[in-house]
Design an enzyme around this catalytic site. Structure first.
Site, PDB file in Angstrom:
ATOM      1  N   TYR A 116       0.874  -1.172   0.000  1.00  0.00           N
ATOM      2  CA  TYR A 116       0.000   0.000   0.000  1.00  0.00           C
ATOM      3  C   TYR A 116       0.921   1.234   0.000  1.00  0.00           C
ATOM      4  CZ  TYR A 116      -3.240   3.484   1.838  1.00  0.00           C
ATOM      5  OH  TYR A 116      -3.990   4.615   2.033  1.00  0.00           O
ATOM      6  N   ASP A 190      -0.823  -7.377   6.449  1.00  0.00           N
ATOM      7  CA  ASP A 190      -1.914  -6.411   6.242  1.00  0.00           C
ATOM      8  C   ASP A 190      -3.026  -7.197   5.530  1.00  0.00           C
ATOM      9  OD1 ASP A 190      -3.666  -4.495   5.234  1.00  0.00           O
ATOM     10  OD2 ASP A 190      -2.084  -3.023   4.866  1.00  0.00           O
ATOM     11  N   LYS A 215     -11.889   0.138   5.463  1.00  0.00           N
ATOM     12  CA  LYS A 215     -12.312  -0.494   4.214  1.00  0.00           C
ATOM     13  C   LYS A 215     -13.414  -1.523   4.463  1.00  0.00           C
ATOM     14  CE  LYS A 215      -8.885   2.084   2.877  1.00  0.00           C
ATOM     15  NZ  LYS A 215      -7.527   1.636   2.785  1.00  0.00           N
TER      16      LYS A 215
HETATM   17  C1  LIG Z   1      -6.254   2.051   3.149  1.00  0.00           C
HETATM   18  C2  LIG Z   1      -5.188   1.071   3.431  1.00  0.00           C
HETATM   19  C3  LIG Z   1      -4.253   1.303   4.466  1.00  0.00           C
HETATM   20  C4  LIG Z   1      -4.247   2.583   5.281  1.00  0.00           C
HETATM   21  O1  LIG Z   1      -5.391   2.685   6.062  1.00  0.00           O
HETATM   22  P1  LIG Z   1      -6.017   4.082   6.581  1.00  0.00           P
HETATM   23  O2  LIG Z   1      -7.212   3.629   7.351  1.00  0.00           O
HETATM   24  O3  LIG Z   1      -6.323   4.910   5.385  1.00  0.00           O
HETATM   25  O4  LIG Z   1      -4.986   4.717   7.432  1.00  0.00           O
HETATM   26  C5  LIG Z   1      -3.303   0.328   4.695  1.00  0.00           C
HETATM   27  N1  LIG Z   1      -3.263  -0.804   3.974  1.00  0.00           N
HETATM   28  C6  LIG Z   1      -4.135  -1.053   2.966  1.00  0.00           C
HETATM   29  C7  LIG Z   1      -4.038  -2.322   2.201  1.00  0.00           C
HETATM   30  C8  LIG Z   1      -5.127  -0.121   2.668  1.00  0.00           C
HETATM   31  O5  LIG Z   1      -5.982  -0.370   1.667  1.00  0.00           O
END
Ligand SMILES: *Cc1c(COP(=O)(O)O)cnc(C)c1O
Length: 398
Positions: A116, A190, A215
């Protein structure tokens, strides 16, 4: 009537204590920064950890703790592990907190080049500044990973993201966890793209999972937050202490919104996956589409790895259209049903052009080497009627 001995001015100030009748059916939002002690002895016992209880909401509160435990239970489901979770103010703060809890100045993080975008920037611009080094490598090349782990004993953390954004390249989590254990390295995944409904890294031997709950876990695009989930008691106190002192805590309102979203998570992930499969199949037959990156397609290079570690293929895909940058941007502008919003995992379908948004700050040669060309379009396929999504794409591709 309340106490008659105090003045009306004081009555305005004092909190009228809630008289519980029955317990709430739904999780309440605890909008309180602190918790009151019945007497000094109770306060001392809670502060010293002799009894459990809440003190101050930066350290957690009943709304936040209920939701973080639910997320930990989901990630550990069926594994027999006793997982713990901490909600954070964003996905990024989950990542920075977990790194600062586990990695010291002078130590190294081993990771992939296609993380990311925010994570790559965090490693290069913030962590590097505090003496934490990063090695970017291809984590699908097992021998190379083992060589690095064997020869660089400063590597403390192996940090992974699978499927990767936006190419959907998959890394074998069991293999990575096995190698990391062999060399005494901690692993963190992640899992934002999959959620525990689709992929459970802890079950495959991984130590930590983080999410941007912004998300899929929230799913409705109305909060920013993250979560850190672990199961090894050895690290629990350090993670909690770091979180508490960095102040990267989530707030009760955002936690409550995640709780609402979680109730339909299983339903949503099923529909996201079904719709994405239908959209990917449609796109793969379109004459103007050169390539479709979706793990569910049998000819996708990572279909086999994905099938082994994912229960469904999720809602994320990307595809490459045959055309110049101008033509591609024009095509996206023609999409009227799908929303042009730089996020993912919401209930509605979202379209993004990585080269001019999420990967704008990535060097062109490096971005193209990772498959992010000017013609690449990313879709976060929603849970609408799939015919409406396909119809929108058909019109735009004309
Ligand atoms: C959006 C996202 C992040 C960061 O998250 P935030 O809530 O915007 O701080 C990290 N990893 C992935 C895969 C993401 O899609």
């Amino acid at each position: 009537m309340s106490s008659p001995k105090i003045s009306i001015d004081s009555l305005c100030v004092k909190e009228l204590k809630e008289k519980r009748t029955t317990s709430p059916h739904q999780l309440p939002i605890y909008a309180t920064s602190s918790f009151e002690f019945e007497n000094m002895e109770q306060g001392i016992d809670i502060f010293t950890g002799k009894t459990s209880g809440h003190v101050y909401s930066r350290y957690g509160n009943p709304t936040i703790d209920t939701v973080s435990q639910k997320l930990a239970d989901l990630e550990a489901f069926g594994t027999g592990l006793n997982a713990y979770g901490y909600l954070t103010s964003s996905g990024m703060s989950a990542i920075s907190t977990v790194i600062l809890s586990l990695v010291k100045s002078g130590e190294t993080i081993l990771t992939q080049g296609d993380l990311y975008g925010g994570t790559t920037e965090l490693l290069l611009k913030v962590m590097a500044h505090s003496g934490i080094k990063t090695i970017f490598t291809d984590l699908t090349a097992l021998d190379q990973v083992e060589y690095l782990l064997q020869t660089n004993r400063n590597i403390r953390l192996l940090y992974l993201e699978t499927p990767a954004n936006p190419t959907m390249k998959c890394i074998d989590l069991s293999q990575m966890a096995r190698l990391a254990k062999k060399y005494g390295v901690i692993t963190c995944v992640d899992n934002t793209f999959c959620t525990p409904i689709i992929q459970q890294p802890l079950a495959l031997g991984v130590d930590f999972v983080i999410h941007s709950t912004t998300k899929y876990l929230n799913g409705h695009g109305n909060s920013i937050s993250g979560v850190i989930i672990g199961h090894d008691e050895k690290y629990k106190k350090q993670v909690w202490t770091t979180l508490k002192l960095l102040g990267s805590t989530c707030n009760a309102w955002d936690a409550w919104l995640i709780n609402n979203g979680l109730k339909t998570l299983a339903l949503r992930m099923k529909k996201h996956s079904e719709n994405a499969m239908a959209v990917a199949t449609y796109l793969s037959k379109h004459p103007k589409v050169i390539n479709v990156n979706y793990n569910g397609l049998p000819d996708h290079p990572y279909h086999e790895v994905a099938s082994r570690q994912m229960k469904q293929f999720g809602g994320m895909l990307s595809f490459e259209v045959d055309g110049s940058l101008t033509q591609v941007l024009k095509m996206i502008n023609k999409m009227k049903f799908c929303s042009m919003a730089p996020t993912l995992g919401d209930v509605d379908t979202l379209v993004l052009h990585p080269a001019t948004s999420s990967h704008l700050n990535v060097d062109k040669a490096q971005r193209e080497a990772n498959g992010i060309t000017d013609g690449l379009i990313r879709l976060s396929v929603g849970i609408e009627d799939v015919d409406d999504i396909i119809h929108d794409l058909e019109n735009a591709l004309k």
